[in-house]
Motif scaffolding. Structure first.
Motif, short mmCIF file in Angstrom:
data_model
loop_
_atom_site.label_atom_id
_atom_site.label_comp_id
_atom_site.label_asym_id
_atom_site.label_seq_id
_atom_site.Cartn_x
_atom_site.Cartn_y
_atom_site.Cartn_z
N ALA A 127 0.81 -1.22 0.00
CA ALA A 127 0.00 0.00 0.00
C ALA A 127 0.85 1.27 0.00
O ALA A 127 0.52 2.25 -0.67
CB ALA A 127 -0.94 0.00 1.20
N TYR A 128 1.97 1.25 0.73
CA TYR A 128 2.78 2.46 0.86
C TYR A 128 3.62 2.73 -0.38
O TYR A 128 4.29 3.76 -0.46
CB TYR A 128 3.72 2.33 2.06
CG TYR A 128 4.58 1.08 2.03
CD1 TYR A 128 5.76 1.04 1.30
CD2 TYR A 128 4.19 -0.07 2.70
CE1 TYR A 128 6.53 -0.10 1.25
CE2 TYR A 128 4.95 -1.21 2.65
CZ TYR A 128 6.13 -1.23 1.92
OH TYR A 128 6.88 -2.37 1.86
N ALA A 129 3.61 1.83 -1.35
CA ALA A 129 4.53 1.94 -2.48
C ALA A 129 3.87 2.41 -3.77
O ALA A 129 4.53 2.54 -4.79
CB ALA A 129 5.20 0.59 -2.72
N VAL A 130 2.59 2.70 -3.76
CA VAL A 130 1.89 3.04 -4.99
C VAL A 130 2.27 4.44 -5.49
O VAL A 130 2.48 4.65 -6.68
CB VAL A 130 0.37 2.93 -4.81
CG1 VAL A 130 -0.36 3.37 -6.07
CG2 VAL A 130 -0.02 1.50 -4.46
N GLU A 131 2.36 5.40 -4.59
CA GLU A 131 2.57 6.78 -5.01
C GLU A 131 3.84 6.98 -5.84
O GLU A 131 3.81 7.70 -6.84
CB GLU A 131 2.56 7.71 -3.79
CG GLU A 131 1.29 7.65 -2.96
CD GLU A 131 0.02 7.96 -3.75
OE1 GLU A 131 0.08 8.79 -4.67
OE2 GLU A 131 -1.02 7.36 -3.44
N PRO A 132 4.99 6.37 -5.49
CA PRO A 132 6.17 6.54 -6.35
C PRO A 132 5.95 6.02 -7.77
O PRO A 132 6.47 6.59 -8.73
CB PRO A 132 7.25 5.73 -5.62
CG PRO A 132 6.82 5.72 -4.19
CD PRO A 132 5.33 5.65 -4.24
N GLN A 133 5.17 4.95 -7.91
CA GLN A 133 4.93 4.45 -9.25
C GLN A 133 3.98 5.36 -10.02
O GLN A 133 4.13 5.53 -11.24
CB GLN A 133 4.37 3.03 -9.21
CG GLN A 133 4.36 2.38 -10.61
CD GLN A 133 4.30 0.88 -10.55
OE1 GLN A 133 3.50 0.33 -9.81
NE2 GLN A 133 5.12 0.22 -11.32
N ILE A 134 3.03 5.97 -9.34
CA ILE A 134 2.17 6.94 -9.99
C ILE A 134 3.01 8.09 -10.56
O ILE A 134 2.77 8.57 -11.67
CB ILE A 134 1.10 7.45 -9.01
CG1 ILE A 134 0.07 6.35 -8.74
CG2 ILE A 134 0.41 8.70 -9.56
CD1 ILE A 134 -0.97 6.70 -7.70
N GLU A 135 4.02 8.51 -9.81
CA GLU A 135 4.91 9.56 -10.30
C GLU A 135 5.71 9.08 -11.50
O GLU A 135 5.87 9.81 -12.49
CB GLU A 135 5.86 10.02 -9.18
CG GLU A 135 5.18 10.82 -8.09
CD GLU A 135 4.50 12.07 -8.64
OE1 GLU A 135 5.18 12.86 -9.33
OE2 GLU A 135 3.29 12.25 -8.39
N ALA A 136 6.23 7.87 -11.45
CA ALA A 136 7.02 7.34 -12.56
C ALA A 136 6.19 7.21 -13.83
O ALA A 136 6.69 7.42 -14.94
CB ALA A 136 7.61 5.99 -12.17
N LEU A 137 4.91 6.89 -13.68
CA LEU A 137 4.04 6.74 -14.84
C LEU A 137 3.79 8.07 -15.56
O LEU A 137 3.34 8.08 -16.70
CB LEU A 137 2.71 6.11 -14.42
CG LEU A 137 2.75 4.59 -14.20
CD1 LEU A 137 1.55 4.13 -13.40
CD2 LEU A 137 2.81 3.85 -15.54
N LYS A 138 4.08 9.18 -14.91
CA LYS A 138 4.02 10.46 -15.61
C LYS A 138 5.10 10.54 -16.68
O LYS A 138 4.92 11.20 -17.71
CB LYS A 138 4.18 11.61 -14.62
CG LYS A 138 3.04 11.78 -13.64
CD LYS A 138 3.32 12.91 -12.66
CE LYS A 138 2.18 13.08 -11.65
NZ LYS A 138 2.48 14.14 -10.66
N GLU A 139 6.23 9.88 -16.44
CA GLU A 139 7.35 9.91 -17.38
C GLU A 139 7.23 8.84 -18.46
O GLU A 139 7.60 9.07 -19.61
CB GLU A 139 8.67 9.71 -16.60
CG GLU A 139 8.89 10.68 -15.46
CD GLU A 139 8.96 12.12 -15.94
OE1 GLU A 139 9.55 12.36 -17.01
OE2 GLU A 139 8.40 13.00 -15.25
#
Length: 441
Positions: A127-139
């Motif tokens: 659960a705590y790891a989703v936000e970094p991947q959301i940021e990476a998906l912007k790139e």
């Protein structure tokens, strides 16, 4: 106006449609606007033309069960062990994750998927790891369903409080992320497994999923250790216990299902529950092999999936197709079981259905423009009597030439656009080795 025209290739539309030689695919905006032979489609005025001679043009792969960032950090760390021992060692590192490390792991994982032709993926995450991947998906904007993972007991007891808070706040998360970025991004509820989540958590996840209309993504019947735990604890096998809670349904993607009996299969079919099938991972960790013939005969939707790079070691659907064909022919003793077209369907359209994304995984007018172009003019693929055979049993991830997602080039002529791959690999290497030192030293 046509934005992209792909011409002169061998087009594999999938979803049961025949191969088109000297075919054309056109894209306008984020959708496919024409699929057919060269003499049927006028591409006059197309803004960009891709010449696909000696290439296969097909839907991008739909990876229906994976763990990109968290497991990429663990790739190659622990080999030749059973599932539960593997999980215990992996958790030592997962407890030391930080957002920057997860961001660079996500970036590296997205590069690997784009390079191997994966355009859509179904992520089961802590659960705590989703936000970094959301940021990476912007790139690197692939089509993603990101599952917020939950647990409240056993090895994962340390994330209990975080899990409950996240589930109870899921309405806000759904409002913020679900079906955003032109529907490239969706989120899901991802309870970990029957041995790491209790009855109250499973019931609340079902309640929240119904209220928020978001999908569910979990692990289920992954090995005999899980089955034995569930029998000892609840007196039922995992599938049967979750069914008794009213949890199963068509919005559920169950990863693995490598240990199913006849009753399990019947319940999965009756509830419309879907499966992400990971034969490479299941073989490597000694978890067993799903009885795929019986599962398919029951009408259950099954997509192929790589699982995470820590248990598969690659985000490579070409490897998954080939191994699936081999292991199931061996297990059934039937060389005609799982034909090449069926393996391709499981990796594309059936994979899309398995992750509840029916708008992709096929080349059809109105479908999302998620397309890959795969070079067949290689020493390891020639002489290419049958392009489907070449794709399943001969081609490799690095044969992918172009990757298009939602009508946008993510990779063109073998180069992932808009990012510095050298920097990504260097940062990921640095962060991964630092994680290992602070976790296992």
């Amino acid at each position: 106006m046509i934005d992209i025209a792909i011409i002169n290739g061998t087009v594999l539309p999938m979803a049961g449609r025949p191969v088109i030689n000297n075919g054309v695919v056109t894209i306008t905006g984020n959708s496919i606007t024409a699929v057919g032979s060269a003499d049927q489609i006028d591409i006059t005025g197309a803004k960009k033309v891709i010449y696909a001679r000696n290439c296969a043009v097909m839907p991008g792969f739909c990876n229906s069960h994976t763990h990109i960032a968290s497991n990429l950090l663990l790739r190659g760390l622990l080999e030749d062990v059973l599932l539960f021992e593997w999980l215990q060692t992996m958790w030592k590192l997962k407890q030391n994750f930080d957002e920057e490390t997860l961001y660079w792991a996500s970036m590296c994982g997205l590069v690997e998927m784009a390079r191997s032709g994966i355009t859509s993926f179904n992520e089961h995450f802590d659960a705590y790891a989703v936000e970094p991947q959301i940021e990476a998906l912007k790139e690197i904007p692939l089509r993603a369903t990101l599952g917020y993972g939950f647990a409240d007991r056993g090895l994962y007891a340390s994330i209990t409080d975080y899990s409950w808070k996240t589930i109870n706040n899921f309405g806000n998360l759904a409002a913020q992320h679900h079906k955003t970025r032109d529907d490239l991004l969706r989120i899901a509820l991802s309870p970990h497994a029957v041995y790491s989540c209790g009855e109250e958590m499973w019931r609340l996840v079902r309640e929240v999923a119904d209220a928020q209309q978001v999908p569910i993504h979990t692990h289920l019947s992954e090995g005999m250790q899980e089955v034995e735990y569930c029998l000892e604890t609840y007196g039922l096998r995992p599938v049967q216990w979750l069914h008794s809670l009213g949890f199963l349904g068509p919005d559920v993607t169950a990863g693995h299902c490598s240990q199913l009996d006849a009753t399990d299969i019947k319940l999965l079919a009756e509830t419309g529950t879907k499966i992400g099938h990971c034969p490479v991972c299941n073989a490597k960790l000694g978890s067993g092999t799903m009885p795929l013939r019986q599962v398919r005969e029951a009408g259950i939707t099954v997509g192929l999936a790589t699982d995470g790079p820590a248990s598969h070691n690659a985000s490579d659907m070409f490897q998954e197709m080939k191994f699936a064909g081999l292991i199931h022919k061996t297990n059934t003793g039937d060389v005609e079981f799982l034909k090449i077209n069926e393996l391709l369907e499981m990796s594309t359209y059936q994979g899309a259905l398995a992750m509840n994304r029916p708008d992709t995984g096929r080349l059809e007018v109105g479908a999302k423009a998620d397309v890959i172009v795969v070079n067949l003019d290689t020493a390891h693929a020639q002489p290419v009597y049958d392009p489907m055979s070449a794709l399943v049993y001969s081609t490799r991830a690095d044969d992918v030439r172009h990757t298009i997602v939602n009508g946008r080039f993510i990779m063109e002529n073998g180069r992932v656009l808009g990012v510095d791959e050298d920097l990504i690999r260097a940062k990921f290497h640095e962060k991964a080795h630092a994680l290992k030192v602070r976790s296992l030293s």
